[in-house]
Design an enzyme around this catalytic site. Sequence first.
Site, PDB file in Angstrom:
ATOM      1  N   ASP A  36       7.159  67.929  27.597  1.00  0.00           N
ATOM      2  CA  ASP A  36       7.380  68.730  28.933  1.00  0.00           C
ATOM      3  C   ASP A  36       8.791  69.009  29.418  1.00  0.00           C
ATOM      4  OD1 ASP A  36       6.389  69.340  31.600  1.00  0.00           O
ATOM      5  OD2 ASP A  36       7.367  67.249  32.229  1.00  0.00           O
ATOM      6  N   ASP A  54      10.016  70.006  33.030  1.00  0.00           N
ATOM      7  CA  ASP A  54      10.464  69.771  34.424  1.00  0.00           C
ATOM      8  C   ASP A  54      10.463  68.205  34.752  1.00  0.00           C
ATOM      9  OD1 ASP A  54      10.841  72.551  35.027  1.00  0.00           O
ATOM     10  OD2 ASP A  54       8.841  72.637  35.486  1.00  0.00           O
ATOM     11  N   ASP A  98       7.192  63.036  32.341  1.00  0.00           N
ATOM     12  CA  ASP A  98       7.425  62.464  33.525  1.00  0.00           C
ATOM     13  C   ASP A  98       6.338  62.276  34.259  1.00  0.00           C
ATOM     14  OD1 ASP A  98       8.039  64.395  36.326  1.00  0.00           O
ATOM     15  OD2 ASP A  98       7.739  65.294  34.313  1.00  0.00           O
TER      16      ASP A  98
END
Length: 222
Positions: free
Chosen positions: A7, A9, A183
């Site tokens: 991922d 961001d 996250d």
Amino acid sequence: MNLCLFDLDDTLIPLDSDHAWGEFVTRLGWVDAAEFRRRNDEFFETYKAGKLDVHAYIEFATQPLREHSAEETAAAHRQFMAEVITPRMHDSARQLVQSHVDQGDLVALVTATNEFVTAPIAQAFGIADLIAVRLERGPGGTITGRIDGVPSYREGKVTRVEQWLAGRGLRWSDFERTSVYSDSTNDLPLLERATHPVATNPSPALQAIAGERGWRILNLFK
């Protein structure tokens, strides 16, 4: 061969590039500041809650791109990279990506942010394969404000990864080890496909899940 999916961001960079781009075009004066910031923040909150209407968001977020020339938007993105993104690219994240590249893993960046914002970021990390929200293009390559195909958001990330692998004649089962770094609980469908899921700079909700399931927890920015 092993597979590694990142991922972007709040995983490889300590900010949300989509939201940050919205703040950046506001600073450029391309939008009505108060209204655009209000809606940008609203969409960001629904994203964090796992309830984003991604089609409505793309229509909103691409408005500044649709109202400026390709030359203007390209120049703006170069400025965005120099002022916003590159200073926030930590060596720890660069080294993590490079370690998987050096091991010969098949590496991809898989993000719910659109390809316009993220393609230069993937390139800056040395990641050749990007799976991002594809922007539909009209005559002359103009952005329409709609999404082309399946958006790479939540379960859509799994679908898009499978499409990407199929294009290479591959399936999940062809890999001895699949690592996924994220996250957010938005990426649970993808994390659950991994043999080695890594909760990276995790939100409190993902940290709790990772603790319950015995997943590795990695903090890149501390």
